[in-house]
Enzyme design. Structure first.
Site, PDB file in Angstrom:
ATOM      1  N   ASP A 494       3.748  -0.099   1.114  1.00  0.00           N
ATOM      2  CA  ASP A 494       3.882   1.112   1.928  1.00  0.00           C
ATOM      3  C   ASP A 494       5.320   1.479   2.248  1.00  0.00           C
ATOM      4  O   ASP A 494       5.599   2.610   2.620  1.00  0.00           O
ATOM      5  CB  ASP A 494       3.203   0.873   3.291  1.00  0.00           C
TER       6      ASP A 494
HETATM    7  C1  GLC Z   1      -0.194  -3.617   5.082  1.00  0.00           C
HETATM    8  C2  GLC Z   1      -1.059  -2.406   4.820  1.00  0.00           C
HETATM    9  C3  GLC Z   1      -1.381  -2.299   3.349  1.00  0.00           C
HETATM   10  C4  GLC Z   1      -0.107  -2.356   2.545  1.00  0.00           C
HETATM   11  C5  GLC Z   1       0.710  -3.595   2.871  1.00  0.00           C
HETATM   12  C6  GLC Z   1       2.032  -3.651   2.152  1.00  0.00           C
HETATM   13  O1  GLC Z   1      -0.912  -4.760   4.810  1.00  0.00           O
HETATM   14  O2  GLC Z   1      -2.264  -2.498   5.522  1.00  0.00           O
HETATM   15  O3  GLC Z   1      -2.056  -1.112   3.109  1.00  0.00           O
HETATM   16  O4  GLC Z   1      -0.451  -2.360   1.191  1.00  0.00           O
HETATM   17  O5  GLC Z   1       0.957  -3.609   4.246  1.00  0.00           O
HETATM   18  O6  GLC Z   1       2.865  -2.618   2.510  1.00  0.00           O
END
Ligand code: GLC
Length: 802
Positions: A494
């Protein structure tokens, strides 16, 4: 230092010191009604949606010794006043003679002893019901009779949880409470915001006569609110004020005079916190759970539910921490993530900024299929409804309203408004569901797409299979300069948010894996044309990855809009990313030599004794051109932290290459059960996976955070059961393909699969890591290593020799 121990027989973790470094929590009920209960009795309860229908006010950010949501006070006369204490320890913090918090399956039981009074309080939500029960037994274990009063208390939130915090004018003007006194002397306290007075009423009541009550927080604490939760002034009075709040901060407190309790005598107080359309509508449930026998039945039903849930897959391996996780805590955590996605935990505060995540829930489904196929199907259907006509997906949605949004991409005006991976996960979830259940008609089910006309009606529907085809088609066309998928706002990570035009190798590999699934499905359905087309798409992307993504010793992770790679030796920071290496193996794109080299690079550059870092070296300073990842200091979260979710993909990749010892080493080094002895450093619950552990570039290396709601749960379960133990559902049956440490003599698995039970015994007489020589089913040798679905409800013996 330890704060508790595992009781595997009772399937509990028992906390014996309440002063844990952070709150350790448990979940009761489900998203329909339930929430979190912390180890000192605080609770955050909601119905249907933590942002839109929250019941108790649990303020995460308050110090841990403070009252949060719910507690119980006991008191007895002492000197001229009362000695008041909470058997949950918080908020009074009295010295205790005994404190135990039993973290169980769907319940928390606090057992404590203070001042010669022993209390056992079991907190749970009866299956399928809309009320939280606290079944409290108060015993006099002192040598003299004791006059004890019991005062359970709840503090309410406005149902619109965000408004509770950002509007201190409207909220208090609307909150109201009413008392209903019954002939028996029992009292039901009803609470609601004015606009819901005819539709949605919280009730708090008990099974014993109440002598007085309070519904206003200021009056309960006393002196215009300058009393404290640790020492509420109203509890120094004989009776509470019987005040029915017309506004303000609403609570529910019920004062019970339990009378003189003889030494050895126990009084049972049962409280209920529920919600229904009206007080009348809640009466049947209230009546039922005032009866201790009914409460016991509900308790037994809950136990039976969990027995059933866990029985679908049980293992016996040579590693006790692995057994503990796979037989109890890991599937339990998968159940929790299925329910709550990333919506409500100690770290996800459930105010609506997140809701249910499309990517998150798609992966959660994959961890819970064996134990909750029905719920998995329902959740997939919900997810498909937030997929757009163009094949991409909305990032998250509110379960109560099904209103979806674009996630964090909303915050950056010029950023692309989709994520490159969301929609592709759904292909994996659906095919995993089909392999588990054999429910092929599901593919023909029509489900609307997310796009709506002005009056809110969906513009178009498509079958489940159509949704999958569009997901693939979206990525096929949405490619950048190297022909690799565009990043969108982000991919799985993210926090790497590059300018529009950037490309994602993660999305390329996830697309590859999704294509493999489409090919397999099309073949199974007998659609050779479709299988060929998807296989051709696969080859196209494989060639592009081959051509552009190899950095010499490992794979790069992104290309930015200028074509500059990230995750390359040519970068100063973020030279190598774990997902960059595991995923080309999972997609099958990596040729063998590159696959081996990539995993060696992970071992050499990313592994620590506490887990594999997501990337290294950490970015050392905020850089808006890279995005969220640079808001963390080096070693934290996505910026070089041990991000557990990604460790499991490396483990799966290692098993694909046949490295059983390495896979198991990686599995063990992040097993939370093994952290029980280093809580000082680790801090989080040892009975669930956290999302991340600070990496070795951070001074607090080894500190865990964001426990419970993480894709780690699903992938740890998949990696262990389907790739290390290698019992993997396939269209034709149950595939058996273990990859274990060579020194293991073998293991056993009890697996329910499509209405039959398989008692699988894998023997490893030659001490290899991988490779099945023979499989027998009820004594008959099978061709190959797939056990057919027998569907006869009976138990079958499967003997496997490696
Ligand atoms: C958190 C979020 C997930 C994302 C991960 C890496 O676990 O819930 O959606 O892929 O972070 O950023």
């Amino acid at each position: 230092m330890r704060y508790g121990y595992f009781d595997d027989e009772k399937r509990e973790y028992v906390i014996t010191n309440p002063r844990t470094p952070v709150k350790w929590i448990n979940y009761v009920g489900s998203l329909d009604f339930g929430g979190i209960v912390d180890h000192t009795g605080g609770s955050l309860i909601c119905k249907g949606d933590p942002a839109l229908n929250r019941i108790t006010r649990y303020i995460h950010q308050l110090p841990d010794g403070e009252f949060k949501g719910e507690t119980l006070y006991l008191r007895f006369k002492e000197g001229g006043g009362y000695r008041v204490f909470s058997p949950y320890y918080v908020p009074t913090l009295d010295p205790y003679d005994l404190y135990e918090c039993h973290v169980g399956l769907g319940y928390t039981r606090i057992v404590s002893q203070f001042y010669g009074i022993r209390t056992e309080a079991a907190v749970f939500v009866p299956l399928g019901q809309s009320c939280e029960i606290r079944d409290i037994q108060i015993s006099n274990v002192s040598p003299r009779p004791l006059e004890i009063d019991a005062v359970p208390v709840v503090e309410y939130s406005h149902p619109d949880a965000l408004r509770q915090f950002d509007n201190a004018d409207w909220v208090p003007q609307t909150m109201q409470s009413r008392a209903h006194r019954e002939k028996s002397g029992m009292v039901i306290l009803a609470q609601y915001p004015f606009m819901r007075k005819d539709t949605q009423i919280n009730t708090f009541t008990s099974n014993l006569p109440v002598s007085s009550f309070e519904t206003d927080r200021r009056r309960f604490l006393g002196k215009n609110g300058y009393g404290t939760w640790a020492s509420p002034l109203s509890l120094q009075e004989e009776e509470l004020g019987d005040y029915q709040a017309l506004r303000g901060d609403n609570i529910a407190a019920l004062l019970h005079h339990l009378g003189a309790i003889e030494p050895g005598q126990t009084i049972r107080l049962i409280t209920q916190l529920g919600q229904d359309e009206s007080v009348e509508a809640s009466l049947p449930s209230i009546g039922r759970y005032r009866d201790a026998e009914q409460v016991e039945m509900a308790w037994e039903e809950l136990a039976a539910y969990w027995d059933r849930y866990l029985s679908r897959l049980q293992v016996e391996t040579p590693d006790s921490d692995m057994n503990r996780l796979l037989n109890i805590h890991n599937p339990r955590q998968c159940h929790t993530t299925m329910n709550w996605s990333r919506y409500l935990s100690l770290y996800q505060v459930g105010l609506g900024a997140r809701g249910m995540g499309f990517r998150d829930s798609s992966q959660d489904v994959m961890g819970a299929l064996a134990s909750m196929p029905g719920e998995s199907r329902r959740l997939i259907e919900m997810l498909l409804q937030v997929q757009k006509e163009d094949g991409s997906a909305m990032h998250q949605f509110n379960p109560l309203t099904m209103v979806a949004n674009e996630g964090d991409s909303r915050e950056v005006e010029e950023a692309p408004k989709y994520y490159s991976d969301d929609h592709l996960w759904m292909v994996l979830a659906v095919t995993a569901y089909l392999k588990e259940t054999g429910d092929l008609p599901f593919l023909d089910l029509p489900v609307p797409y997310c796009d709506k006309d002005k009056s809110g009606h969906p513009l178009e529907s498509g079958t489940v299979l159509d949704h999958m085809r569009r997901a693939i088609a979206f990525t096929r066309h949405d490619v950048g300069a190297h022909g690799l998928p565009l990043l969108g706002f982000a991919d799985w990570n993210d926090t790497v948010n590059l300018r529009a035009g950037a490309e994602s190798l993660f999305a390329a590999n996830l697309y590859g894996k999704a294509l493999l699934e489409m090919v397999e499905l099309a073949r199974f359905l007998g659609d050779q044309g479709a299988a060929d087309r998807y296989a051709a798409d696969y080859e196209v992307m494989k060639r592009r990855v081959d051509e552009h993504a190899w950095d010499g010793e490992w794979y790069v992770r992104y290309f930015d809009a200028e074509g500059v790679p990230l995750g390359s030796h040519s970068n100063e920071e973020g030279q190598i990313y774990a997902n960059g290496q595991s995923w080309p193996i999972i997609s099958g794109f990596a040729p063998h030599e590159r696959a081996k080299a990539a995993l060696e690079a992970v071992y050499r550059l990313l592994n620590t004794r506490l887990g594999i870092k997501l990337s290294t070296p950490g970015y050392d300073g905020f850089d808006p051109a890279k995005g969220g990842i640079t808001t963390y200091p080096p070693g934290a979260k996505e910026n070089g932290g041990v991000f557990l979710h990604a460790n499991l993909w490396v483990i799966i990749a290692e098993t694909i290459l046949g490295n059983g010892a390495r896979a198991f080493q990686y599995y063990s080094q992040i097993n939370p059960a093994a952290k029980n002895d280093v809580i000082e450093q680790y801090e989080c619950e040892p009975y669930v996976y956290p999302e991340n552990i600070l990496g070795d570039e951070h001074p607090q290396f080894g500190l865990a955070r964001n426990s419970w709601l993480t894709g780690t749960a699903s992938w740890a379960y998949q990696a262990a059961t389907q790739y290390i133990l290698g019992i993997r559902p396939a269209y034709e049956g149950l595939l058996i393909d273990p990859c274990i440490p060579a020194e293991w003599d073998g293991f056993r698995v009890r697996r329910e699969f499509r209405n039959a039970v398989y008692q699988i015994h894998v023997k490893n007489p030659r001490h290899v890591s991988k490779g099945v020589r023979s499989v027998t089913l009820d004594g008959e040798t099978l061709e190959g290593d797939v056990v057919p679905p027998l569907g006869d409800g009976a138990t079958h013996r499967v003997e496997v020799t490696m």
